[in-house]
Design a protein around this motif. Structure first.
Motif, PDB file in Angstrom:
ATOM      1  N   LEU A  15       0.839  -1.207   0.000  1.00 18.89           N
ATOM      2  CA  LEU A  15       0.000   0.000   0.000  1.00 18.89           C
ATOM      3  C   LEU A  15       0.873   1.257   0.000  1.00 18.89           C
ATOM      4  O   LEU A  15       0.636   2.198  -0.765  1.00 18.89           O
ATOM      5  N   LEU A  16       1.893   1.246   0.850  1.00 15.98           N
ATOM      6  CA  LEU A  16       2.764   2.425   0.919  1.00 15.98           C
ATOM      7  C   LEU A  16       3.499   2.614  -0.410  1.00 15.98           C
ATOM      8  O   LEU A  16       3.719   3.748  -0.854  1.00 15.98           O
ATOM      9  N   GLN A  17       3.860   1.509  -1.057  1.00 17.05           N
ATOM     10  CA  GLN A  17       4.514   1.601  -2.369  1.00 17.05           C
ATOM     11  C   GLN A  17       3.562   2.259  -3.373  1.00 17.05           C
ATOM     12  O   GLN A  17       3.964   3.129  -4.147  1.00 17.05           O
ATOM     13  N   SER A  18       2.301   1.864  -3.354  1.00 18.80           N
ATOM     14  CA  SER A  18       1.329   2.455  -4.286  1.00 18.80           C
ATOM     15  C   SER A  18       1.159   3.953  -4.017  1.00 18.80           C
ATOM     16  O   SER A  18       1.088   4.755  -4.955  1.00 18.80           O
ATOM     17  N   ALA A  19       1.068   4.308  -2.743  1.00 18.28           N
ATOM     18  CA  ALA A  19       0.916   5.732  -2.397  1.00 18.28           C
ATOM     19  C   ALA A  19       2.175   6.492  -2.805  1.00 18.28           C
ATOM     20  O   ALA A  19       2.110   7.603  -3.339  1.00 18.28           O
ATOM     21  N   ARG A  20       3.328   5.883  -2.594  1.00 15.92           N
ATOM     22  CA  ARG A  20       4.598   6.502  -2.995  1.00 15.92           C
ATOM     23  C   ARG A  20       4.632   6.715  -4.511  1.00 15.92           C
ATOM     24  O   ARG A  20       5.068   7.762  -4.996  1.00 15.92           O
ATOM     25  N   ASP A  21       4.156   5.687  -5.259  1.00 15.63           N
ATOM     26  CA  ASP A  21       4.173   5.799  -6.719  1.00 15.63           C
ATOM     27  C   ASP A  21       3.298   6.966  -7.194  1.00 15.63           C
ATOM     28  O   ASP A  21       3.683   7.723  -8.077  1.00 15.63           O
ATOM     29  N   LEU A  22       2.114   7.085  -6.588  1.00 20.28           N
ATOM     30  CA  LEU A  22       1.242   8.206  -6.956  1.00 20.28           C
ATOM     31  C   LEU A  22       1.929   9.527  -6.621  1.00 20.28           C
ATOM     32  O   LEU A  22       1.957  10.457  -7.442  1.00 20.28           O
ATOM     33  N   ALA A  23       2.498   9.606  -5.417  1.00 21.11           N
ATOM     34  CA  ALA A  23       3.158  10.854  -4.994  1.00 21.11           C
ATOM     35  C   ALA A  23       4.297  11.192  -5.956  1.00 21.11           C
ATOM     36  O   ALA A  23       4.443  12.346  -6.379  1.00 21.11           O
ATOM     37  N   ALA A  24       5.079  10.202  -6.321  1.00 21.00           N
ATOM     38  CA  ALA A  24       6.219  10.455  -7.212  1.00 21.00           C
ATOM     39  C   ALA A  24       5.728  10.940  -8.580  1.00 21.00           C
ATOM     40  O   ALA A  24       6.301  11.863  -9.160  1.00 21.00           O
ATOM     41  N   ARG A  25       4.640  10.328  -9.079  1.00 22.18           N
ATOM     42  CA  ARG A  25       4.081  10.758 -10.376  1.00 22.18           C
ATOM     43  C   ARG A  25       3.584  12.197 -10.297  1.00 22.18           C
ATOM     44  O   ARG A  25       3.849  13.019 -11.172  1.00 22.18           O
ATOM     45  N   GLU A  26       2.847  12.478  -9.230  1.00 24.18           N
ATOM     46  CA  GLU A  26       2.278  13.820  -9.077  1.00 24.18           C
ATOM     47  C   GLU A  26       3.387  14.864  -8.929  1.00 24.18           C
ATOM     48  O   GLU A  26       3.313  15.948  -9.507  1.00 24.18           O
ATOM     49  N   LEU A  27       4.417  14.507  -8.162  1.00 20.14           N
ATOM     50  CA  LEU A  27       5.504  15.472  -7.963  1.00 20.14           C
ATOM     51  C   LEU A  27       6.289  15.671  -9.255  1.00 20.14           C
ATOM     52  O   LEU A  27       6.714  16.786  -9.563  1.00 20.14           O
ATOM     53  N   ALA A  28       6.446  14.602 -10.033  1.00 20.15           N
ATOM     54  CA  ALA A  28       7.166  14.731 -11.299  1.00 20.15           C
ATOM     55  C   ALA A  28       6.405  15.660 -12.250  1.00 20.15           C
ATOM     56  O   ALA A  28       7.004  16.370 -13.053  1.00 20.15           O
ATOM     57  N   LEU A  58      -7.408   4.306  -2.809  1.00 19.30           N
ATOM     58  CA  LEU A  58      -6.389   5.087  -3.519  1.00 19.30           C
ATOM     59  C   LEU A  58      -6.769   5.254  -4.990  1.00 19.30           C
ATOM     60  O   LEU A  58      -6.647   6.341  -5.561  1.00 19.30           O
ATOM     61  N   ALA A  59      -7.281   4.171  -5.574  1.00 26.82           N
ATOM     62  CA  ALA A  59      -7.702   4.241  -6.985  1.00 26.82           C
ATOM     63  C   ALA A  59      -8.863   5.231  -7.154  1.00 26.82           C
ATOM     64  O   ALA A  59      -8.884   6.038  -8.084  1.00 26.82           O
ATOM     65  N   ARG A  60      -9.830   5.181  -6.214  1.00 22.69           N
ATOM     66  CA  ARG A  60     -10.979   6.115  -6.301  1.00 22.69           C
ATOM     67  C   ARG A  60     -10.502   7.561  -6.150  1.00 22.69           C
ATOM     68  O   ARG A  60     -10.974   8.451  -6.844  1.00 22.69           O
ATOM     69  N   PHE A  61      -9.614   7.764  -5.188  1.00 27.00           N
ATOM     70  CA  PHE A  61      -9.091   9.123  -4.986  1.00 27.00           C
ATOM     71  C   PHE A  61      -8.396   9.591  -6.263  1.00 27.00           C
ATOM     72  O   PHE A  61      -8.621  10.714  -6.727  1.00 27.00           O
ATOM     73  N   THR A  62      -7.550   8.739  -6.821  1.00 32.77           N
ATOM     74  CA  THR A  62      -6.779   9.119  -8.008  1.00 32.77           C
ATOM     75  C   THR A  62      -7.710   9.511  -9.144  1.00 32.77           C
ATOM     76  O   THR A  62      -7.465  10.475  -9.866  1.00 32.77           O
ATOM     77  N   GLU A  63      -8.813   8.783  -9.247  1.00 33.54           N
ATOM     78  CA  GLU A  63      -9.741   9.037 -10.341  1.00 33.54           C
ATOM     79  C   GLU A  63     -10.638  10.242 -10.065  1.00 33.54           C
ATOM     80  O   GLU A  63     -10.784  11.122 -10.916  1.00 33.54           O
ATOM     81  N   ARG A  64     -11.210  10.298  -8.856  1.00 28.87           N
ATOM     82  CA  ARG A  64     -12.239  11.323  -8.599  1.00 28.87           C
ATOM     83  C   ARG A  64     -11.670  12.652  -8.123  1.00 28.87           C
ATOM     84  O   ARG A  64     -12.202  13.707  -8.467  1.00 28.87           O
ATOM     85  N   TRP A  65     -10.664  12.646  -7.256  1.00 24.45           N
ATOM     86  CA  TRP A  65     -10.265  13.874  -6.575  1.00 24.45           C
ATOM     87  C   TRP A  65      -8.905  14.414  -6.983  1.00 24.45           C
ATOM     88  O   TRP A  65      -8.696  15.630  -6.980  1.00 24.45           O
ATOM     89  N   ALA A  66      -7.962  13.520  -7.301  1.00 22.17           N
ATOM     90  CA  ALA A  66      -6.602  14.006  -7.590  1.00 22.17           C
ATOM     91  C   ALA A  66      -6.574  15.062  -8.700  1.00 22.17           C
ATOM     92  O   ALA A  66      -5.815  16.040  -8.603  1.00 22.17           O
ATOM     93  N   PRO A  67      -7.396  14.903  -9.765  1.00 20.06           N
ATOM     94  CA  PRO A  67      -7.330  15.914 -10.827  1.00 20.06           C
ATOM     95  C   PRO A  67      -7.722  17.318 -10.363  1.00 20.06           C
ATOM     96  O   PRO A  67      -7.407  18.302 -11.033  1.00 20.06           O
ATOM     97  N   GLY A  68      -8.424  17.410  -9.241  1.00 22.93           N
ATOM     98  CA  GLY A  68      -8.890  18.719  -8.770  1.00 22.93           C
ATOM     99  C   GLY A  68      -7.919  19.412  -7.837  1.00 22.93           C
ATOM    100  O   GLY A  68      -8.207  20.504  -7.338  1.00 22.93           O
ATOM    101  N   ALA A  89      11.511  18.167   3.698  1.00 19.70           N
ATOM    102  CA  ALA A  89      10.317  18.464   4.501  1.00 19.70           C
ATOM    103  C   ALA A  89       9.212  17.454   4.197  1.00 19.70           C
ATOM    104  O   ALA A  89       8.481  17.018   5.096  1.00 19.70           O
ATOM    105  N   LEU A  90       9.097  17.081   2.932  1.00 23.58           N
ATOM    106  CA  LEU A  90       8.087  16.100   2.534  1.00 23.58           C
ATOM    107  C   LEU A  90       8.364  14.757   3.218  1.00 23.58           C
ATOM    108  O   LEU A  90       7.456  14.129   3.789  1.00 23.58           O
ATOM    109  N   ALA A  91       9.617  14.338   3.196  1.00 23.74           N
ATOM    110  CA  ALA A  91       9.975  13.079   3.862  1.00 23.74           C
ATOM    111  C   ALA A  91       9.678  13.179   5.359  1.00 23.74           C
ATOM    112  O   ALA A  91       9.119  12.255   5.968  1.00 23.74           O
ATOM    113  N   GLY A  92      10.004  14.325   5.950  1.00 23.31           N
ATOM    114  CA  GLY A  92       9.747  14.509   7.380  1.00 23.31           C
ATOM    115  C   GLY A  92       8.258  14.461   7.687  1.00 23.31           C
ATOM    116  O   GLY A  92       7.840  13.930   8.720  1.00 23.31           O
TER     117      GLY A  92
END
Ligand SMILES: *Cc1c(COP(=O)(O)O)cnc(C)c1O
Length: 463
Positions: A15-28, A58-68, A89-92
């Protein structure tokens, strides 16, 4: 345990890997996503009777809310005074939630000691002496509120009453003097029972947002010895003007007042030898407010409050009971802040200061100031635009050269926002509607300034 919860526990690393992957994509993509999202938010969904599990959530969030989500963490969001989050700071911040400490007292962990270490670093960064103690709070609004609450208790001490015990009515009408107080000072006066209308606006220097220290002396003289609260401003939101803190502090020899300094973002001038003179005298303040989610580039929500009278702060905020104990000589944070249970919001700041140090954060301050100057120069060279004030530090305040009516300035702001390239916030300065571009994000570059200018010029042609 509910079976879905048990499954999530078993698959926590994935789960943490999936959240990390989303965060890395969004930050990129952060620098390229539209800076604001103005589309309609999705309709509200019903409360799920049965949960779907964290991966599906996480999938629902990515689809429904992340774009906003806006690009406020990115390099071209110049509304309000908005910092981002440095990598450290993000890591902290992630680890803050991982450990989920309650920094209420020192009974069970080193979290309190870590916050104290961080506060001592910040004190040094802003040039304050060891006479100032401090604590993390949620933002400059809370920091101003805490400083003014201690000021209120000090007024009580001057007239032999305890406001904490007897209430603010025991004080009678309170005198609060300031030049260009931020709106959150009024909010604090309301919350504290002092009253918004007790703020007396002292005249400013001609063409400036800084208080006229001579007129402040006159106002104090007129009080005929009655003690007062003076709110000095170190960095106003329109033009980043600074009261002469040294001159104001010197008035303490003649008049009885509590000096609170709102240095929400202007306090960061102390990091640069080029600008540190702007906050000369800050250490003489009785209380100081500095925001951290602005120019320190740590995530929301974080600010620090400092005061020289921790004893009075404890009188206001102590939260003593048999199960949490009494305040000691070195009081726990629950005796100092509006909150009792508190998150370890010092950790992102600790990480960023450890990772980049004084020099790294000085570079962010100096670069963002240079970028603001660059945009200011370009705006001045743009036919149809003019600066409303010189660029003193990190904010460019400008308007239309001809007929800067509210309607026309709003149309320009709207066209800029529509571009998705940048986001500026409206203001009125000296009676003239205008726009503010505030720089404080750690990743903004000259290329970004050129894009911002391009967006403003295109909007000007359209509006
Ligand atoms: C931003 C700001 C505040 C309020 O800060 P929050 O972090 O939004 O609570 C207060 N004073 C000044 C001068 C500010 O710039």
């Amino acid at each position: 345990m509910h079976p879905t919860l048990a499954e999530d526990l078993a698959r926590l690393p994935e789960l943490l890997q999936s959240a990390r992957d989303l965060a890395a994509r969004e930050l990129a993509g952060m620098a390229e996503r539209p800076v604001v999202c103005l589309d309609h938010a999705p309709d509200r969904a019903a409360l799920p009777p049965e949960g779907v599990g964290a991966e599906a959530a996480l999938a629902r969030f990515t689809e429904r809310w992340a774009p906003g989500m806006s690009g406020s963490a990115g390099p071209r969001y110049l509304g309000f005074v908005t910092g981002g989050a440095t990598p450290a700071a993000l890591a902290g911040d992630w680890l803050t939630t991982t450990y989920d400490q309650n920094v209420i007292n020192a009974a069970d962990s080193w979290a309190t000691a870590l916050e104290r270490e961080t506060v001592s670093w910040l004190r040094e960064l802003f040039g304050l002496s060891g006479a100032h103690s401090g604590a993390f709070v949620t933002g400059a609004t809370a920091s101003n509120m805490v400083g003014l609450a201690v000021a209120r208790e000090w007024l009580g001490e001057r007239s032999g009453v305890s406001v904490a015990r007897d209430g603010v009515a025991a004080l009678g009408p309170v005198e609060v003097l300031s030049g260009s107080a931020h709106s959150t000072v009024l909010k604090a006066l309301s919350v504290l029972g002092i009253g918004r209308d007790r703020l007396r606006r002292v005249p400013l220097l001609p063409g400036r947002e800084a208080v006229d220290a001579g007129r402040l002396a006159d106002a104090l003289e007129a009080l005929e010895g009655r003690p007062a609260i003076v709110v000095a401003n170190a960095g106003t939101v329109n033009t980043v003007d600074f009261d002469d803190l040294g001159a104001i502090a010197a008035l303490k020899d003649r008049y009885d007042f509590w000096l609170h300094v709102d240095a929400a973002f202007g306090g960061f001038a102390a990091l640069s030898p080029a600008y540190a003179h702007l906050v000369d005298g800050l250490d003489a303040a009785d209380s100081v407010c500095v925001d951290l989610h602005k120019w320190l580039d740590v995530p929301y929500d974080a600010a620090v409050q400092f005061t020289r009278r921790q004893d009075l702060q404890v009188k206001v905020f102590h939260n003593a009971s048999p199960y949490i104990g009494l305040p000691t000589k070195d009081p726990d944070f629950l005796h100092l802040t509006p909150e009792s249970s508190r998150r370890l919001r010092a950790l992102p700041a600790w990480f960023s200061l450890m990772a980049y140090g004084r020099e790294g954060h000085r570079e962010i301050v100096e670069r963002t100031v240079a970028l603001a100057r660059r945009l200011g120069e370009r705006i001045e060279q743009t036919p149809g635009l003019r600066l409303l004030a010189p660029v003193r530090l990190n904010v460019v305040c400008f308007t239309l050269a001809d007929e800067p009516t509210q309607e026309r300035v709003d149309a320009l702001a709207h066209a800029v926002t529509e571009s998705g390239e940048t986001f500026l916030t409206p203001t009125v300065y000296g009676g003239t509607p205008g726009l503010r571009a505030a720089f404080s994000n750690w990743r903004t570059s000259e290329v970004d300034v050129d894009r911002i200018l391009g967006a403003i010029r295109r909007a000007l042609a359209e509006a």
